[in-house]
Every structure is written in structure tokens, then in C-alpha cells.
Design an enzyme around this catalytic site. Structure first.
Site, PDB file in Angstrom:
ATOM      1  N   GLU A  16      16.681 -47.009  18.404  1.00  0.00           N
ATOM      2  CA  GLU A  16      15.254 -46.887  18.732  1.00  0.00           C
ATOM      3  C   GLU A  16      14.484 -47.940  17.936  1.00  0.00           C
ATOM      4  OE1 GLU A  16      12.874 -43.011  18.842  1.00  0.00           O
ATOM      5  OE2 GLU A  16      11.942 -44.041  17.144  1.00  0.00           O
ATOM      6  N   ALA A  50       1.553 -43.311  19.419  1.00  0.00           N
ATOM      7  CA  ALA A  50       0.792 -42.073  19.599  1.00  0.00           C
ATOM      8  C   ALA A  50      -0.683 -42.440  19.771  1.00  0.00           C
ATOM      9  CB  ALA A  50       0.991 -41.165  18.394  1.00  0.00           C
ATOM     10  N   ASP A 110       1.921 -35.979  21.030  1.00  0.00           N
ATOM     11  CA  ASP A 110       1.128 -35.095  20.173  1.00  0.00           C
ATOM     12  C   ASP A 110      -0.340 -35.484  20.222  1.00  0.00           C
ATOM     13  OD1 ASP A 110       3.091 -33.348  19.053  1.00  0.00           O
ATOM     14  OD2 ASP A 110       3.854 -35.063  17.919  1.00  0.00           O
ATOM     15  N   LYS A 166      12.788 -28.138  31.450  1.00  0.00           N
ATOM     16  CA  LYS A 166      12.585 -29.599  31.457  1.00  0.00           C
ATOM     17  C   LYS A 166      13.731 -30.286  32.209  1.00  0.00           C
ATOM     18  CE  LYS A 166      12.289 -31.569  27.231  1.00  0.00           C
ATOM     19  NZ  LYS A 166      11.573 -31.972  26.022  1.00  0.00           N
TER      20      LYS A 166
END
Ligand code: FAD
Length: 289
Positions: A16, A50, A110, A166
Site C-alpha cells: 500500500e 480522508a 471516516d 458487504k
């Protein structure tokens, strides 16, 4: 290629990265991606800042496209839906497809200070469902899961129930939140398999190379620190070089144990640090091929 096809052939070893930070020149990210791609991971996923916004979307698309089209490695674009409208997510998906990107990580995201959620995506399952409807059968969809239970979950059982939901909404494979104690992962894996979740699950591992980072991870992710890891931070926390060596050793030991337990894959949170990733990949990559 769709990265879920890899699991049939090997233990997947992926990275990542995060795209540009406002505080650092973009060249720093390019250099990190160049070095990380050279380590030959099976794929690289690219986070999405975010708070959402067009600039964050553009940064994720740019770095994911660089990985896919310049380094010819499969790239995964993270897509947190909380700050996106359906029109914006639809537009983003078309841009990803135009760059021949076939893999996405469907997330809720979030709430961040100063940014009001659009209210159009309340859960990652809604993001996954929208992706499948907007361009049917095109994207391989990854989802997030939480061996130590998502901090907002009403119970571990509910968290698992929503995870199944999900998957029913279109998720093809999973990547876990980082953890420092493999026992949490093994217990979660057993519960997930017993609940009928059969898709591949990659274990998320973050090498902690300084004491500040360890403290931040606990605060942000609610991850438990096992006693042997706490002892390591206590002993080496004031010595950057020793802490780095010990943090890398700890991550390698964790990953070897996971491979010995037949893990589907390991997703390394590289923090854009190719030196640390290289020290781990040198040992781990030969075990996964
Ligand atoms: P969800 O799957 O929606 O779950 C969130 C909570 O809601 C859980 O408690 C779940 O049990 C509950 N829930 C789910 N569905 C329902 C339902 N239908 N009804 C009631 N409750 C429900 N954030 C970013 O901003 N950018 C990133 O790039 C990013 N990358 C990430 C990568 C990974 C591998 C992981 C593990 C996390 C990442 N995150 C990222 C953070 C993530 O957005 C947060 O952890 C967020 O709190 C939850 O996202 P989710 O997709 O897991 O949410």
C-alpha cells in the site's frame, strides 16, 4: 488484470502507498513508487486522502495510473464513499476505467473535521453495490475487514454479519486492518470461514520503525499492542536505528508465521518507505512465489 485471480496460484504479496501529501513535493512520491515497484509486489494499492475532494481523487487516480500503465503492475484505487456523491463516484469510476484500472478498494471512510459527509454512502457495502451497478462486471472489488473488530461495531457478531453483507454487495476479496498479534487474525479467520466467508483474505501488516508511529497506530486503529511488541518499543524506542531494525524483524517474524499458516496473502502498509519494504521483501518475496 484483476488481482483476485492471483490467489489461485500463489501467496499474494502486495503493497500500500499513499499519494502526494500537501506538505511534501510530488517527486518524493514518484521516487517511492519507483523504488517500491522495483521490489516486484503482486500489486500496489493507493490510498485516498480522508476528507475526499477533487484533489484527493486526482492524486489517487494519478498514482494508480502510474503504477498500472508505466510500471505495468496491477494497481488498486481506494474509494472511500463517505464524502462522495453518487455522481462523483460514477465519474471517478469512469476515469479509473479510462486509465485501464480494474481493481478498487470499496470503503466507507471516516468523518473528518471540517468535511460534511454527503449522506449518499453510509457503508462500504453501498459503495461496492454502486460500483457493480455503474460498470457491471468490470472491477475486481476489494473490501476492508477488522480482525480486532471495527471500533464502531455494536458487536463482533454484528461486524461479521455486515462483512458478509458487504461480500453479498459485490466484494471479491478482503484486506485486513493492520494487527500486531497474529492470534487476532487466526481467530478472526476461523470465525469468518465458519460464517461462510470463502473469498481470499489478505493480512495487513505494518512494520513499525519508530515509537511515535506505534503510539499513533494504536490511537488511530484501536490495534492492540501485544506484550512482546510493547517490550520492543520500550527497549529500542529512543534509538531510531535499533527501533527500525527491531520493527522490521518483528514484521518479518509476523509474516513468516502467517505464511506457515497458509495465509492467502500479505498486504504491506509501506508508508512510502522503500528501504523498509525492501528489507522485508528480500526475506518474504521468495517465500511467496
Ligand atoms: P464499513 O464496511 O461500512 O463498516 C464500518 C462500520 O459500520 C463497521 O462497524 C461495520 O460493522 C458497520 N456496518 C457496515 N455495514 C453496516 C450496515 N449496513 N448497517 C449498520 N452497520 C454497518 N480510509 C480512507 O479515508 N482512505 C483510504 O484509502 C483507506 N484505506 C483503507 C484500507 C484498509 C485496508 C482499511 C482496513 C481501512 C482503510 N481506510 C481508509 C479506513 C476506513 O475507511 C475506516 O476504517 C472506516 O472506519 C471503515 O471503513 P469500511 O469500509 O471498513 O466501512
Amino acid at each position: 488484470m484483476k488481482v483476485n485471480e492471483l490467489f489461485a496460484h500463489k501467496t499474494v504479496f502486495s503493497f500500500e502507498v499513499y499519494p502526494a501529501k500537501k506538505t511534501a513535493p510530488i517527486q518524493v512520491v514518484y521516487d517511492a513508487v519507483d523504488a517500491l515497484a522495483g521490489l516486484g509486489p503482486d500489486f500496489i494499492s493507493v490510498t485516498y486522502g480522508a476528507g475526499g475532494g477533487a484533489a484527493n481523487a486526482a492524486a489517487t487516480v494519478e498514482i494508480a495510473s502510474l503504477i498500472e500503465n508505466t510500471y505495468h503492475l496491477p494497481a488498486v484505487a481506494h474509494l472511500p464513499g463517505i464524502n462522495l456523491t453518487r455522481a462523483e463516484l460514477g465519474d471517478l469510476l469512469m476515469r479509473l476505467a479510462a486509465h485501464r484500472l480494474e481493481n478498487v478498494l470499496a470503503l466507507r471512510g471516516d468523518v473528518t473535521p471540517g468535511t460534511k459527509p454527503t449522506g449518499e454512502f453510509a457503508h462500504a457495502s453501498e459503495v461496492a453495490e454502486f460500483i457493480g451497478q455503474h460498470i457491471p462486471d468490470y472491477f475486481n472489488i476489494i473490501g476492508a475487514c477488522y480482525p480486532e473488530v471495527h471500533p464502531e461495531a455494536t458487536s463482533a457478531e454484528d461486524d461479521l454479519r455486515w462483512l458478509r453483507h458487504k461480500i453479498e454487495a459485490g466484494v471479491d476479496q478482503l484486506a485486513t486492518q493492520l494487527f500486531f498479534d497474529n492470534r487476532h487474525f487466526y481467530e478472526f479467520l476461523q470465525r469468518a470461514r465458519e460464517a461462510g466467508i470463502t473469498i481470499p483474505i489478505e493480512a495487513g501488516i505494518m512494520p513499525v520503525v519508530n515509537a511515535r508511529q506505534a503510539a499513533r497506530m494504536v490511537e488511530l486503529c484501536g490495534t492492540n499492542i501485544p506484550p512482546d511488541f510493547a517490550e520492543l518499543v520500550e527497549r529500542y524506542g529512543d534509538d531510531d536505528a535499533e527501533m527500525r531494525r527491531a520493527g522490521i524483524d518483528y514484521a518479518i517474524t509476523q509474516i513468516i508465521d502467517l505464511i506457515e499458516h497458509d495465509v492467502d496473502g500479505v498486504h504491506l502498509y509501506t508508508m512510502n518507505d522503500p528501504k523498509t519494504a525492501a528489507a522485508i521483501a528480500d526475506v518474504i518475496k521468495p517465500l511467496t512465489d
